[in-house]
Design a protein around this motif. Structure first.
Motif, PDB file in Angstrom:
ATOM      1  N   VAL A 257      -3.463  13.050  13.290  1.00  0.00           N
ATOM      2  CA  VAL A 257      -4.172  12.024  14.059  1.00  0.00           C
ATOM      3  C   VAL A 257      -3.438  10.701  13.907  1.00  0.00           C
ATOM      4  CG1 VAL A 257      -6.449  13.125  13.865  1.00  0.00           C
ATOM      5  CG2 VAL A 257      -5.740  11.481  12.138  1.00  0.00           C
ATOM      6  N   SER A 258      -3.520   9.865  14.928  1.00  0.00           N
ATOM      7  CA  SER A 258      -2.850   8.574  14.843  1.00  0.00           C
ATOM      8  C   SER A 258      -3.721   7.522  14.163  1.00  0.00           C
ATOM      9  CB  SER A 258      -2.422   8.095  16.234  1.00  0.00           C
ATOM     10  OG  SER A 258      -3.534   8.065  17.095  1.00  0.00           O
ATOM     11  N   ASP A 259      -5.040   7.654  14.250  1.00  0.00           N
ATOM     12  CA  ASP A 259      -5.959   6.689  13.644  1.00  0.00           C
ATOM     13  C   ASP A 259      -6.966   7.450  12.790  1.00  0.00           C
ATOM     14  OD1 ASP A 259      -7.900   4.785  12.996  1.00  0.00           O
ATOM     15  OD2 ASP A 259      -7.842   3.848  14.980  1.00  0.00           O
ATOM     16  N   LEU A 260      -6.671   7.571  11.515  1.00  0.00           N
ATOM     17  CA  LEU A 260      -7.503   8.362  10.610  1.00  0.00           C
ATOM     18  C   LEU A 260      -8.914   7.793  10.504  1.00  0.00           C
ATOM     19  CD1 LEU A 260      -7.684  10.758   8.662  1.00  0.00           C
ATOM     20  CD2 LEU A 260      -6.854   9.250   6.855  1.00  0.00           C
ATOM     21  N   ALA A 261      -9.031   6.476  10.380  1.00  0.00           N
ATOM     22  CA  ALA A 261     -10.353   5.862  10.239  1.00  0.00           C
ATOM     23  C   ALA A 261     -11.229   6.152  11.457  1.00  0.00           C
ATOM     24  CB  ALA A 261     -10.215   4.362  10.009  1.00  0.00           C
ATOM     25  N   ALA A 262     -10.669   6.068  12.651  1.00  0.00           N
ATOM     26  CA  ALA A 262     -11.427   6.347  13.871  1.00  0.00           C
ATOM     27  C   ALA A 262     -11.833   7.819  13.933  1.00  0.00           C
ATOM     28  CB  ALA A 262     -10.612   5.966  15.102  1.00  0.00           C
ATOM     29  N   ALA A 263     -10.950   8.722  13.521  1.00  0.00           N
ATOM     30  CA  ALA A 263     -11.260  10.150  13.523  1.00  0.00           C
ATOM     31  C   ALA A 263     -12.385  10.451  12.538  1.00  0.00           C
ATOM     32  CB  ALA A 263     -10.014  10.966  13.197  1.00  0.00           C
ATOM     33  N   VAL A 264     -12.334   9.847  11.355  1.00  0.00           N
ATOM     34  CA  VAL A 264     -13.389  10.039  10.351  1.00  0.00           C
ATOM     35  C   VAL A 264     -14.716   9.505  10.880  1.00  0.00           C
ATOM     36  CG1 VAL A 264     -14.201   9.259   8.089  1.00  0.00           C
ATOM     37  CG2 VAL A 264     -11.856  10.111   8.356  1.00  0.00           C
ATOM     38  N   GLU A 265     -14.680   8.341  11.496  1.00  0.00           N
ATOM     39  CA  GLU A 265     -15.902   7.757  12.063  1.00  0.00           C
ATOM     40  C   GLU A 265     -16.500   8.672  13.135  1.00  0.00           C
ATOM     41  OE1 GLU A 265     -17.027   3.867  14.704  1.00  0.00           O
ATOM     42  OE2 GLU A 265     -15.610   3.584  13.052  1.00  0.00           O
ATOM     43  N   HIS A 266     -15.652   9.249  13.971  1.00  0.00           N
ATOM     44  CA  HIS A 266     -16.119  10.188  15.001  1.00  0.00           C
ATOM     45  C   HIS A 266     -16.800  11.396  14.352  1.00  0.00           C
ATOM     46  CE1 HIS A 266     -16.242  12.840  18.460  1.00  0.00           C
ATOM     47  NE2 HIS A 266     -15.647  13.752  17.703  1.00  0.00           N
ATOM     48  N   LEU A 267     -16.146  12.010  13.370  1.00  0.00           N
ATOM     49  CA  LEU A 267     -16.723  13.180  12.713  1.00  0.00           C
ATOM     50  C   LEU A 267     -18.056  12.847  12.049  1.00  0.00           C
ATOM     51  CD1 LEU A 267     -13.565  14.802  11.112  1.00  0.00           C
ATOM     52  CD2 LEU A 267     -14.896  15.682  13.044  1.00  0.00           C
ATOM     53  N   GLN A 268     -18.100  11.743  11.336  1.00  0.00           N
ATOM     54  CA  GLN A 268     -19.335  11.354  10.661  1.00  0.00           C
ATOM     55  C   GLN A 268     -20.451  11.076  11.675  1.00  0.00           C
ATOM     56  OE1 GLN A 268     -17.689   8.194   8.235  1.00  0.00           O
ATOM     57  NE2 GLN A 268     -17.581   9.545   6.443  1.00  0.00           N
ATOM     58  N   GLY A 269     -20.085  10.529  12.828  1.00  0.00           N
ATOM     59  CA  GLY A 269     -21.050  10.298  13.891  1.00  0.00           C
ATOM     60  C   GLY A 269     -21.605  11.592  14.459  1.00  0.00           C
ATOM     61  N   GLN A 270     -20.873  12.690  14.284  1.00  0.00           N
ATOM     62  CA  GLN A 270     -21.314  14.017  14.716  1.00  0.00           C
ATOM     63  C   GLN A 270     -22.026  14.772  13.593  1.00  0.00           C
ATOM     64  OE1 GLN A 270     -20.852  15.460  17.855  1.00  0.00           O
ATOM     65  NE2 GLN A 270     -20.244  13.407  18.469  1.00  0.00           N
ATOM     66  N   GLY A 271     -22.242  14.094  12.463  1.00  0.00           N
ATOM     67  CA  GLY A 271     -22.935  14.718  11.343  1.00  0.00           C
ATOM     68  C   GLY A 271     -22.056  15.569  10.442  1.00  0.00           C
ATOM     69  N   VAL A 272     -20.741  15.412  10.558  1.00  0.00           N
ATOM     70  CA  VAL A 272     -19.811  16.192   9.739  1.00  0.00           C
ATOM     71  C   VAL A 272     -19.520  15.427   8.451  1.00  0.00           C
ATOM     72  CG1 VAL A 272     -17.492  17.198   9.624  1.00  0.00           C
ATOM     73  CG2 VAL A 272     -18.771  17.246  11.790  1.00  0.00           C
ATOM     74  N   ALA A 273     -19.688  16.078   7.319  1.00  0.00           N
ATOM     75  CA  ALA A 273     -19.365  15.466   6.021  1.00  0.00           C
ATOM     76  C   ALA A 273     -17.847  15.435   5.861  1.00  0.00           C
ATOM     77  CB  ALA A 273     -19.994  16.267   4.889  1.00  0.00           C
ATOM     78  N   VAL A 274     -17.333  14.263   5.509  1.00  0.00           N
ATOM     79  CA  VAL A 274     -15.889  14.066   5.352  1.00  0.00           C
ATOM     80  C   VAL A 274     -15.638  13.518   3.950  1.00  0.00           C
ATOM     81  CG1 VAL A 274     -13.850  12.879   6.265  1.00  0.00           C
ATOM     82  CG2 VAL A 274     -15.679  13.565   7.818  1.00  0.00           C
ATOM     83  N   GLU A 275     -14.625  14.073   3.294  1.00  0.00           N
ATOM     84  CA  GLU A 275     -14.271  13.590   1.955  1.00  0.00           C
ATOM     85  C   GLU A 275     -13.690  12.179   2.033  1.00  0.00           C
ATOM     86  OE1 GLU A 275     -11.664  16.335  -0.031  1.00  0.00           O
ATOM     87  OE2 GLU A 275     -13.101  17.985   0.086  1.00  0.00           O
ATOM     88  N   THR A 276     -13.588  11.542   0.894  1.00  0.00           N
ATOM     89  CA  THR A 276     -12.978  10.227   0.797  1.00  0.00           C
ATOM     90  C   THR A 276     -11.514  10.311   1.226  1.00  0.00           C
ATOM     91  OG1 THR A 276     -14.447   9.701  -1.049  1.00  0.00           O
ATOM     92  CG2 THR A 276     -12.460   8.346  -0.807  1.00  0.00           C
ATOM     93  N   ILE A 277     -11.061   9.309   1.957  1.00  0.00           N
ATOM     94  CA  ILE A 277      -9.658   9.258   2.381  1.00  0.00           C
ATOM     95  C   ILE A 277      -8.779   9.059   1.154  1.00  0.00           C
ATOM     96  CG2 ILE A 277      -7.948   7.909   3.668  1.00  0.00           C
ATOM     97  CD1 ILE A 277     -10.156   7.327   5.736  1.00  0.00           C
ATOM     98  N   ARG A 278      -7.717   9.869   1.091  1.00  0.00           N
ATOM     99  CA  ARG A 278      -6.746   9.777  -0.005  1.00  0.00           C
ATOM    100  C   ARG A 278      -5.367   9.492   0.569  1.00  0.00           C
ATOM    101  NH1 ARG A 278      -7.505  15.450  -2.774  1.00  0.00           N
ATOM    102  NH2 ARG A 278      -8.545  16.041  -0.850  1.00  0.00           N
ATOM    103  N   THR A 279      -4.423   9.180  -0.303  1.00  0.00           N
ATOM    104  CA  THR A 279      -3.043   8.946   0.104  1.00  0.00           C
ATOM    105  C   THR A 279      -2.156  10.004  -0.528  1.00  0.00           C
ATOM    106  OG1 THR A 279      -3.430   6.569   0.270  1.00  0.00           O
ATOM    107  CG2 THR A 279      -1.136   7.282   0.110  1.00  0.00           C
ATOM    108  N   ASP A 280      -1.333  10.656   0.306  1.00  0.00           N
ATOM    109  CA  ASP A 280      -0.387  11.672  -0.160  1.00  0.00           C
ATOM    110  C   ASP A 280       0.682  10.970  -0.999  1.00  0.00           C
ATOM    111  OD1 ASP A 280       1.868  13.446  -0.350  1.00  0.00           O
ATOM    112  OD2 ASP A 280       1.115  14.542   1.390  1.00  0.00           O
ATOM    113  N   GLU A 281       0.754  11.328  -2.277  1.00  0.00           N
ATOM    114  CA  GLU A 281       1.689  10.650  -3.181  1.00  0.00           C
ATOM    115  C   GLU A 281       3.154  10.908  -2.836  1.00  0.00           C
ATOM    116  OE1 GLU A 281       1.854  13.698  -6.952  1.00  0.00           O
ATOM    117  OE2 GLU A 281       0.101  12.387  -6.799  1.00  0.00           O
ATOM    118  N   LEU A 282       3.419  11.978  -2.104  1.00  0.00           N
ATOM    119  CA  LEU A 282       4.804  12.288  -1.736  1.00  0.00           C
ATOM    120  C   LEU A 282       5.242  11.583  -0.460  1.00  0.00           C
ATOM    121  CD1 LEU A 282       4.809  16.124  -2.496  1.00  0.00           C
ATOM    122  CD2 LEU A 282       5.676  14.261  -3.937  1.00  0.00           C
ATOM    123  N   THR A 283       4.332  11.409   0.493  1.00  0.00           N
ATOM    124  CA  THR A 283       4.713  10.828   1.789  1.00  0.00           C
ATOM    125  C   THR A 283       4.156   9.427   2.015  1.00  0.00           C
ATOM    126  OG1 THR A 283       2.775  11.680   2.957  1.00  0.00           O
ATOM    127  CG2 THR A 283       4.727  13.128   2.828  1.00  0.00           C
ATOM    128  N   GLY A 284       3.141   9.050   1.236  1.00  0.00           N
ATOM    129  CA  GLY A 284       2.492   7.759   1.451  1.00  0.00           C
ATOM    130  C   GLY A 284       1.526   7.769   2.627  1.00  0.00           C
TER     131      GLY A 284
END
Length: 128
Positions: A82-109
Motif C-alpha cells: 500500500v502507498s499510504d499505510l495509515a489510510a489503509a489501517v483507518e479504512h480497515l478499522q472503519g470496517q470493524g477489522v482489528a489491526v495490529e500496531t504499526i511496526r517498522t521493518d528493521e531491515l528495510t525501514g
C-alpha cells in the motif's frame, strides 16, 4: 525456467459469503469470475489486484482448519503493498477489522502491520 511474476494465490475459506464480502467489500479486490461447482458443492471466486495478481477464493465442505497461526508450515501470511499505510489501517478499522500496531521493518525501514481475514489467515499491509 523463466519465472515472470506471481500469477495467483489460492485460499480456502470456511464461510464463503463472509469471505467474499471481506475480500471484495473490505479489501476492495475486483471480481473476475464466480463459479459454483455443484459436483463439489464448492464456490470459486477469482479476484484481481491492481497489478494483475489474482487471488482465488474457494469453499470446500469440511475443509480442516489452519493448525496454528502464523507459524504452521506452509503459507505464513499474504502481504499487500500500500502507498499510504495509515489510510489503509483507518479504512480497515472503519470496517470493524482489528489491526495490529504499526511496526517498522528493521531491515528495510518500511512500515507494516498485520490483520486477519475472517478465517484468521494472517494478512499484512506493507508500505511501498
Amino acid at each position: 525456467m523463466d519465472l515472470h511474476r506471481l500469477h495467483h494465490i489460492a485460499l480456502i475459506c470456511s464461510d464463503y459469503p463472509r469471505a467474499r464480502h471481506f475480500y471484495t467489500q473490505v479489501l476492495g479486490l475486483r471480481v473476475v469470475a464466480e463459479t459454483y461447482r455443484a459436483e463439489r458443492d464448492s464456490w470459486k471466486l477469482d479476484l484481481v489486484l491492481g497489478d494483475g495478481t489474482q487471488l482465488e477464493l474457494f469453499s470446500f465442505p469440511g475443509a480442516p482448519p489452519r493448525p496454528s497461526r502464523p507459524e504452521a508450515q506452509g503459507l505464513r501470511h499474504l502481504a499487500f503493498a500500500v502507498s499510504d499505510l495509515a489510510a489503509a489501517v483507518e479504512h480497515l478499522q472503519g470496517q470493524g477489522v482489528a489491526v495490529e500496531t504499526i511496526r517498522t521493518d528493521e531491515l528495510t525501514g518500511k512500515r507494516f502491520t498485520f490483520f486477519a481475514d475472517p478465517d484468521g489467515l494472517p494478512l499484512e499491509l506493507y508500505e511501498a
